[in-house]
Design a protein around this motif. Structure first.
Motif, PDB file in Angstrom:
ATOM      1  N   ARG A  98       0.777  -1.173  -0.346  1.00  0.00           N
ATOM      2  CA  ARG A  98       0.161   0.022  -0.238  1.00  0.00           C
ATOM      3  C   ARG A  98       0.928   1.634  -0.171  1.00  0.00           C
ATOM      4  O   ARG A  98       2.020   1.326   0.280  1.00  0.00           O
ATOM      5  CB  ARG A  98      -0.960   0.196   1.009  1.00  0.00           C
TER       6      ARG A  98
ATOM      7  N   ASP B  56       4.893  -7.338   2.913  1.00  0.00           N
ATOM      8  CA  ASP B  56       4.773  -6.835   3.238  1.00  0.00           C
ATOM      9  C   ASP B  56       3.881  -7.963   4.427  1.00  0.00           C
ATOM     10  O   ASP B  56       4.286  -9.104   4.174  1.00  0.00           O
ATOM     11  CB  ASP B  56       3.190  -5.737   2.834  1.00  0.00           C
TER      12      ASP B  56
ATOM     13  N   LEU C  46       1.030  -6.997   6.042  1.00  0.00           N
ATOM     14  CA  LEU C  46      -0.329  -7.528   5.637  1.00  0.00           C
ATOM     15  C   LEU C  46      -0.483  -8.633   5.702  1.00  0.00           C
ATOM     16  O   LEU C  46      -0.140  -9.642   4.304  1.00  0.00           O
ATOM     17  CB  LEU C  46      -1.028  -6.785   4.888  1.00  0.00           C
TER      18      LEU C  46
ATOM     19  N   PRO D  24      -2.773  -7.475   0.681  1.00  0.00           N
ATOM     20  CA  PRO D  24      -2.476  -5.895   0.223  1.00  0.00           C
ATOM     21  C   PRO D  24      -3.565  -5.493   0.649  1.00  0.00           C
ATOM     22  O   PRO D  24      -4.598  -5.490   0.144  1.00  0.00           O
ATOM     23  CB  PRO D  24      -1.797  -6.295  -0.990  1.00  0.00           C
ATOM     24  N   SER D  25      -3.540  -3.564   0.011  1.00  0.00           N
ATOM     25  CA  SER D  25      -4.883  -3.032  -0.134  1.00  0.00           C
ATOM     26  C   SER D  25      -5.449  -3.269  -1.661  1.00  0.00           C
ATOM     27  O   SER D  25      -5.100  -3.666  -2.518  1.00  0.00           O
ATOM     28  CB  SER D  25      -3.756  -1.850   0.514  1.00  0.00           C
ATOM     29  N   ALA D  26      -6.637  -2.374  -1.210  1.00  0.00           N
ATOM     30  CA  ALA D  26      -7.496  -2.370  -2.635  1.00  0.00           C
ATOM     31  C   ALA D  26      -7.178  -2.551  -3.754  1.00  0.00           C
ATOM     32  O   ALA D  26      -6.695  -2.518  -4.822  1.00  0.00           O
ATOM     33  CB  ALA D  26      -9.088  -2.322  -2.254  1.00  0.00           C
ATOM     34  N   ASP D  27      -5.673  -1.475  -3.064  1.00  0.00           N
ATOM     35  CA  ASP D  27      -5.302  -0.423  -4.840  1.00  0.00           C
ATOM     36  C   ASP D  27      -4.545  -1.794  -5.504  1.00  0.00           C
ATOM     37  O   ASP D  27      -3.746  -1.788  -6.625  1.00  0.00           O
ATOM     38  CB  ASP D  27      -4.491   0.319  -4.549  1.00  0.00           C
TER      39      ASP D  27
ATOM     40  N   THR E 137      -0.423  10.930   2.334  1.00  0.00           N
ATOM     41  CA  THR E 137      -1.122  10.575   1.930  1.00  0.00           C
ATOM     42  C   THR E 137      -2.576   9.398   3.366  1.00  0.00           C
ATOM     43  O   THR E 137      -2.889  10.330   3.702  1.00  0.00           O
ATOM     44  CB  THR E 137      -0.511   8.646   3.090  1.00  0.00           C
TER      45      THR E 137
END
Length: 268
Positions: free
Chosen positions: A27, A48, A50, A53-56, A207
């Motif tokens: 992210r 990472d 997480l 990963p992030s939606a992006d 951010t």
């Protein structure tokens, strides 16, 4: 008549056929950097802690397919040295080496120095300094094994050069100063292996985390831009070109240096 394919302009900026790792790549700034590397032709591995990963990340992965390259995700905490080395060694084995790294994994904590405790301080340095060091070491081992050299970029901060007015983050600033010094020393040791090591020191970046901070401290939305020479804050996208530059042959004679991109904040 046979058409002649034109020679690419500024080919030294190309990352075609390069395998590059981005820690903290799920992210934010790390993912934005990863997208820039993909557009320059690299195969990217985002590392990472997480679970997902992030939606992006899905959008970036789709973009990678359109470009004929790929981005892969590996869940790893940079504090887990054994798993970190195992993961990076596997990537190196699969591709015949690793060509580059952006070490962007890091945390921030704003706490008055008089209230800081040892546990929080240790966590800050474990991630921001030791984690960066161990990531760079694991990548360098693969570069040395392959014998092709490479480029390593550590994400530092302008906060490694100055004390931020009104921002109480002594441990964070000390960690970023350590990253700048770490890069110089790694560059001096690994230059013999044709491995270059540099840092990028961003200024204030807008951010999601910073936007949340502005809700808590609305005065900073006005004061922070006024502290640099351009009178505005930066966007994550404004650091993509610097990453491509440092990881490509365009910066082939640059090592042990800090590329500060802060809108002139530190130049007053």
């Amino acid at each position: 008549m046979t058409s002649v394919k034109p020679t690419p302009l500024l080919p030294e900026f190309s990352l075609a056929n390069k395998v590059i790792l981005v820690s903290g790549g799920a992210r934010g700034l790390g993912l934005t950097q990863a997208e820039g590397l993909l557009e320059a032709g690299a195969t990217v591995y985002a590392l990472d802690r997480l679970p997902e990963p992030s939606a992006d990340f899905a959008r970036v992965a789709t973009r990678a397919k359109e470009l004929g390259v790929a981005i892969h995700y590996r869940q790893i905490d940079v504090r887990d040295e054994a798993k970190l080395e195992e993961t990076i060694q596997k990537i190196g084995t699969d591709h015949g080496g690793v060509d580059g790294l952006i070490a962007a994994a890091g945390i921030q904590q704003e706490t008055p120095a008089i209230e800081y405790n040892a546990a929080d301080c240790s966590r800050m340095f474990d991630i921001n300094v030791t984690g960066v060091f161990m990531t760079a070491k694991a990548v360098a081992k693969e570069m040395i094994k392959a014998g092709k050299g490479g480029s390593i970029v550590l994400i530092a901060s302008m906060s490694g050069t100055v004390a931020n007015r009104g921002l109480l983050c002594a441990a964070y600033n000390a960690s970023k100063s350590a990253v700048i010094q770490l890069a110089r020393n790694l560059a001096s040791e690994w230059g013999q292996h044709k491995i270059r090591v540099n840092t990028i020191s961003p200024g204030y970046i807008v951010t999601a985390m910073v936007e949340d901070l502005f809700v808590k401290f609305p005065e900073r939305k006005e004061s922070w831009p006024a502290e640099n020479m351009l009178g505005r804050l930066s966007k994550p996208e404004e650091y993509r070109g610097a990453a491509v530059f440092l990881l490509s042959e365009a910066s082939s004679f640059m090592t042990g240096a800090d590329l500060r991109i802060d809108g002139g904040h530190c130049a007053w």
